[in-house]
Design an enzyme around this catalytic site. Structure first.
Site: not given
Length: 493
Positions: A14, A80, A239, A261
Site C-alpha cells: 500500500g 476488488g 484500482d 499482481t
C-alpha cells in the site's frame, strides 16, 4: 498549489501518494509505502485490516511531518471483491477473509447448484470465479454462519477503510461491480441472486457513484493525527478503474492493461457485453469512473514472479530487476511455456516446483535456472495477453492497434517489450502510478477543480511521461504462440 492524499492499496503493498495540482499540471510524490499480504491462520487467509488502517494513519503522520498537512481531501482505491462485515453498532466483526481463501472454490461449486453461471453472467455481466464476493458470502454462510447472522452491514475494502476514517457507510460503484451481485447496467444490487442463495440483501450498504463526497474525517482522527477536517471522497474504488482514468487512451482502437499482481486487460464500453462468447472466454464487465463499463479479462500478472522471488530470497539468492533482465537474456527463448492462469498457479505452496511440474506433465523442458524460470514466466504472460486482446477484437468488432499499460509492473521493461512483441502492437507504458493518479483525478473532479474526464486526461498527458515500445517482429513468436494456444486449449479442457 492544492493537494490531495491518494491511498492506493494493493494486494502486495500500500502507498500514500500526495497529488498536487496548480490548475494546469499535476505533481505526484510518494509519501509512504508499506507491505500488505494476506495472513494465513488455521487454513484461512485474512487481511489484517486494522494494520492496513494503522499504516494509512502513519502515512498521514509522515505527510504532516513533511509539511503537507493542509490537504483538500483523501481517496482510497484497492483490489476488488473482498469486504468487511460490521455489527449493528458499527464495529468490525472479524478480520476480512482474503480472496485467496481455498474454501471459496467449494463455496462456488455448491452455489452453482442453486444458480447457474449463465444466469449469473446475464444478470451481472461478471465472470464466474471463486474469488467473487457472492461466492465468498456463500462460503461464509456454509462454514461460519454465525458471522453472517451477526453482521449488519457489508462494506467493500476501499469503503470499509473510508468508513474507518469518516464513519459513513456506502459501497462505491466501480468496486461494487466486482462482486457479481450488482444488476447489470444499474447501480442496484441483484437481490434475486442473494435470495436464491439464502443471503440477506439487507447486508449491502447502498451503491454510490464515484466523484461524490462520502463525508468528513472523524473528530477522533483529527485529534490523533493533529489535522484539520479532510473530505473523504468516493473515488473509483477499484484500482483498475482508477488506473483506467489516468491512462491517456487516444481513441476506441486502444486497449488498456492495468499491471500489477494481476493484469487486467480490456476496453471501455458504454454498456455491458453479455453475449455467450464473452462468458465462454472468461470476460467480465466492471464499472468505470464515468459510470460506464470496462469489458475486460482478469489475468495473472507478476504474482508468478513475486512467488518465485520469495522462494529465492528464502534460499539466500538476491534478485532485482537488473539481475533478472541479465538472467533472462542468458536463457534460451521459448524453451518452455505455461498457461499462467491455470488454477494450479493461483496459490501453490511452492510456485517454482508447480511450474516445473507443469512443464514435466506437458512434456516440455523443465526450467531449472533462475533465468529459465524468469523467461518461461514472462514469455508465457506476454502470449496470454495476446490471446486476450485477439478475443477482445472479436467481441468488439474493432481493430485494436495500441496498448496502454499502467501500474507498477511496467517498471519491468522486459514485460512491456515482450507484450509489444507478442501482440505485434505498439505499447504505450505509463504513467507508472496510474491508480494513484486516477484516484486523485476522482478527487479533483469531485472538488470542482477539474471539469470532466476529457480535461483530466489532457492534464495527465502533459503532467506525466510515458514510454513507447515498438514490436520487434520475429517468426519465433508466431510458432511459440501457436504452441501456447494448443497448450492452453489442452490444459483448459
Amino acid at each position: 498549489m492544492k493537494k490531495v492524499w491518494a491511498f492506493d492499496i494493493g494486494a502486495s503493498n500500500g502507498r500514500l501518494m500526495l497529488n498536487s495540482f496548480d490548475g494546469e499540471k499535476m505533481y505526484l510524490e510518494e509519501i509512504y509505502r508499506f507491505p500488505n499480504h494476506p495472513i494465513h491462520v488455521i487454513n484461512h487467509y485474512y487481511w489484517n485490516i486494522l494494520s492496513i488502517f494503522s499504516e494509512m494513519k502513519k502515512g498521514i503522520q509522515v505527510s504532516v511531518q513533511q509539511g503537507h498537512d493542509k490537504v483538500e481531501s483523501l481517496g482510497i482505491d484497492t483490489w476488488g471483491v473482498d469486504f468487511g462485515l460490521l455489527s449493528k453498532t458499527g464495529e468490525l466483526l472479524a478480520n476480512p477473509y482474503s480472496y485467496r481463501n481455498p474454501q471459496n472454490a467449494k463455496g462456488m461449486e455448491d452455489a452453482l447448484q442453486l444458480i447457474t453461471s449463465e444466469e449469473l453472467f446475464r444478470q451481472t455481466g461478471v465472470e464466474t470465479a471463486p474469488i467473487n464476493t457472492v461466492f465468498q458470502l456463500y462460503t461464509i454462510k456454509q462454514q461460519n454462519p454465525a458471522l453472517l447472522e451477526t453482521a449488519d452491514t457489508l462494506l467493500l475494502t476501499p469503503n470499509l477503510l473510508a468508513y474507518l476514517f469518516c464513519g459513513e457507510k456506502n459501497n462505491e460503484f466501480t468496486i461494487s461491480s466486482t462482486t457479481q451481485m450488482l444488476r447489470t447496467g444499474t447501480t442496484e444490487w441483484e437481490t434475486d441472486i442473494l435470495k436464491r442463495l439464502g443471503i440477506s440483501s439487507n447486508l449491502l450498504a447502498p451503491v454510490k457513484q464515484p466523484l461524490t463526497i462520502a463525508g468528513d474525517t472523524l473528530p477522533s482522527i483529527h485529534k490523533e493525527l493533529q489535522i484539520e477536517p479532510v473530505k473523504v471522497i468516493n473515488v473509483a474504488g477499484h484500482d483498475t478503474a482508477s488506473a483506467l482514468a489516468a491512462l491517456p487512451l487516444e481513441d476506441d482502437q486502444s486497449v488498456f492493461m492495468s499491471c500489477g499482481t494481476w493484469v487486467l486487460i480490456g476496453v471501455p464500453v458504454n454498456q455491458p457485453v453479455t453475449e455467450d462468447k464473452a462468458m465462454q472466454w472468461g470476460f467480465t464487465n466492471e464499472g468505470t469512473i464515468e459510470g460506464k463499463y470496462r469489458l475486460q479479462k482478469n489475468n495473472m500478472g507478476m504474482w508468478l514472479l513475486q512467488q518465485c522471488r520469495a522462494i529465492w530470497e528464502r534460499e539466500g539468492i538476491d534478485t532485482d530487476f537488473e539481475k533478472e533482465n541479465y538472467l533472462f537474456e542468458e536463457a534460451e527463448p521459448f524453451r518452455s511455456v505455461i498457461n499462467p492462469d491455470d488454477p494450479r498457479f493461483f496459490n501453490p505452496e511452492n510456485m517454482i516446483m508447480e511450474i516445473q511440474l507443469y512443464c514435466q506433465e506437458t512434456s516440455q523442458p523443465i526450467p531449472t535456472t533462475q533465468g529459465e524460470m524468469i523467461r518461461c514466466i514472462l514469455e508465457s504472460l506476454a502470449m496470454k495477453y495476446n490471446w486476450v486482446i485477439n478475443r477482445l477484437e472479436k467481441l468488439t468488432s474493432k481493430k485494436l492497434k495500441r496498448i496502454h499499460m499502467g501500474g507498477g509492473a511496467i517498471r519491468n521493461k522486459k514485460l512491456c517489450q515482450l507484450t509489444a512483441n507478442a501482440t505485434n502492437r505498439e505499447v504505450v507504458a505509463g504513467p507508472v502510478e496510474a491508480s494513484s493518479i486516477g484516484n486523485a483525478i476522482g478527487q479533483w473532479i469531485a472538488l470542482g477543480e477539474i471539469e470532466n474526464m476529457k480535461q483530466a486526461r489532457e492534464i495527465v498527458q502533459h503532467s506525466f511521461s510515458v514510454q513507447h515500445y515498438q514490436p520487434i517482429k520475429s517468426s519465433s513468436w508466431q510458432s511459440a504462440y501457436e504452441r501456447f494456444v494448443q497448450l492452453v486449449d489442452e490444459t483448459s479442457s
